[in-house]
Design an enzyme around this catalytic site. Structure first.
Site, PDB file in Angstrom:
ATOM      1  N   PRO A 107       0.809  -1.222   0.000  1.00  0.00           N
ATOM      2  CA  PRO A 107       0.000   0.000   0.000  1.00  0.00           C
ATOM      3  C   PRO A 107       0.843   1.274   0.000  1.00  0.00           C
ATOM      4  O   PRO A 107       0.321   2.355  -0.264  1.00  0.00           O
ATOM      5  CB  PRO A 107      -0.838  -0.115   1.281  1.00  0.00           C
ATOM      6  CG  PRO A 107      -0.335  -1.273   2.038  1.00  0.00           C
ATOM      7  CD  PRO A 107       0.531  -2.082   1.146  1.00  0.00           C
ATOM      8  N   GLU A 134       3.123  -7.159   8.695  1.00  0.00           N
ATOM      9  CA  GLU A 134       3.275  -5.719   8.897  1.00  0.00           C
ATOM     10  C   GLU A 134       4.248  -5.114   7.905  1.00  0.00           C
ATOM     11  O   GLU A 134       4.254  -3.919   7.686  1.00  0.00           O
ATOM     12  CB  GLU A 134       3.771  -5.432  10.319  1.00  0.00           C
ATOM     13  CG  GLU A 134       2.811  -5.900  11.384  1.00  0.00           C
ATOM     14  CD  GLU A 134       1.419  -5.295  11.226  1.00  0.00           C
ATOM     15  OE1 GLU A 134       1.321  -4.066  11.260  1.00  0.00           O
ATOM     16  OE2 GLU A 134       0.456  -6.057  11.064  1.00  0.00           O
ATOM     17  N   ARG A 172      -3.755  -8.626 -20.578  1.00  0.00           N
ATOM     18  CA  ARG A 172      -4.697  -8.335 -21.658  1.00  0.00           C
ATOM     19  C   ARG A 172      -4.154  -7.318 -22.652  1.00  0.00           C
ATOM     20  O   ARG A 172      -4.734  -7.117 -23.713  1.00  0.00           O
ATOM     21  CB  ARG A 172      -6.052  -7.913 -21.095  1.00  0.00           C
ATOM     22  CG  ARG A 172      -6.029  -6.668 -20.278  1.00  0.00           C
ATOM     23  CD  ARG A 172      -7.347  -6.487 -19.543  1.00  0.00           C
ATOM     24  NE  ARG A 172      -8.476  -6.225 -20.433  1.00  0.00           N
ATOM     25  CZ  ARG A 172      -8.644  -5.086 -21.103  1.00  0.00           C
ATOM     26  NH1 ARG A 172      -7.772  -4.114 -21.002  1.00  0.00           N
ATOM     27  NH2 ARG A 172      -9.689  -4.920 -21.892  1.00  0.00           N
ATOM     28  N   ASP A 187     -10.722   0.637 -24.953  1.00  0.00           N
ATOM     29  CA  ASP A 187     -10.948   0.607 -23.503  1.00  0.00           C
ATOM     30  C   ASP A 187     -11.066   1.994 -22.918  1.00  0.00           C
ATOM     31  O   ASP A 187     -10.393   2.915 -23.354  1.00  0.00           O
ATOM     32  CB  ASP A 187      -9.741  -0.016 -22.770  1.00  0.00           C
ATOM     33  CG  ASP A 187      -9.709  -1.508 -22.865  1.00  0.00           C
ATOM     34  OD1 ASP A 187     -10.704  -2.096 -23.295  1.00  0.00           O
ATOM     35  OD2 ASP A 187      -8.667  -2.066 -22.493  1.00  0.00           O
TER      36      ASP A 187
END
Ligand code: 6GU
Length: 265
Positions: A107, A134, A172, A187
């Site tokens: 993150p 962690e 893709r 797209d």
């Protein structure tokens, strides 16, 4: 393209990678995905992959040795042969040999987007490292990781879902993976605009009908209508995208109409 994934939970990848487009991409050899259990690269009796942090604190930290060992095994031309230690002896001249980029899913990473997916899809190889617990020993970040990616501002229990997201978005874009050659070109985000509405049969569903223009057979009018729908949807939902997209004179006129509609309301 070959993608190697280092994880403590290789089993979670099985279902997704063995279905639909990703399955076909592997069968046709456009894509090779290998998952590796980090635990298999431990050398101690109890196969320990994590330990408490130095200096105290809560949570467990992934140990460096199994991760370095795994990377050296799957990218044998890679950096750090005979690690650690003997790099000092090679002097200033020594440069680590080139190896596939290693991306840590965390993150704390940069936000992954379509542009990055396109860049990664050009590579012959890629290694993904899924963070857990962690955190991960900082020496992995400093000496092994080429880039850190996140898939959004929320916290997952580990990098596995993020790795799946990256593999899917990248795979893709490999030429030949999608059925119709140009399927990725229209797209959302590839054109810089969100896609407009789509319809299929039946033409009338209850009281709801498909717009006449789509059934007119008039290719140029259909193309213009679609472009305007894409502009309208982007204007409504993601107006900031309009600042960076290439706009024709016709597009600009249409946006001016949308702006007038708005002020008239
Ligand atoms: Cl890459 N990892 C984790 N643990 N949480 C996330 C993420 C990654 N991206 C968004 N949230």
């Amino acid at each position: 393209m070959r993608i190697d994934i280092l994880t403590l939970f290789p089993e979670v990848f099985e279902g997704y990678f063995q279905a639909s487009i990703l399955e076909r991409a592997q069968e046709t050899d456009l894509l090779q995905i290998y998952t590796h259990q980090i635990r298999e690269y431990t050398t101690d009796k109890h196969h320990v992959t994590d330990e408490p942090p130095y200096g105290g604190g809560s949570g467990m930290i992934l140990k460096p040795e199994p991760i370095f060992r795994a990377v050296n095994a799957i990218a044998p031309d890679g950096v750090l042969e005979n690690w650690p230690g003997d790099q000092e002896n090679r002097g200033e001249q020594w440069q680590p040999p080139s190896r596939p980029p290693l991306i840590l899913l965390t993150p704390q990473g940069k936000s992954f987007n379509q542009k990055m997916a396109g860049e990664l899809a050009l590579l012959p190889r890629l290694i993904l490292l899924c963070g857990r617990y962690e955190g991960i020993d900082e020496r992995v970040r400093e000496h092994l990781v080429s880039a850190e990616l996140s898939i959004g501002d929320y916290v997952l229990t580990g990098g596995e879902l993020a790795a799946m997201v990256v593999v899917d978005a990248v795979a893709r874009l490999i030429p030949g993976v999608l059925g119709a050659e140009d399927a990725a070109e229209q797209d959302s985000f590839a054109t810089g605009l969100l896609e407009g509405p789509h319809y299929t049969r039946p033409a009338t569903f209850g009281q709801w009908v498909v717009p006449d223009v789509l059934r007119s057979g008039h290719a140029a009018r259909i193309a213009r209508w679609r472009r305007e729908q894409a502009l309208r949807r982007t204007w409504q939902r993601r107006p900031e995208l309009l600042l960076t997209v290439e706009l024709s004179e016709e597009d600009k006129k249409f946006l001016a109409v949308l702006a007038e509609e708005q002020t008239a309301k």
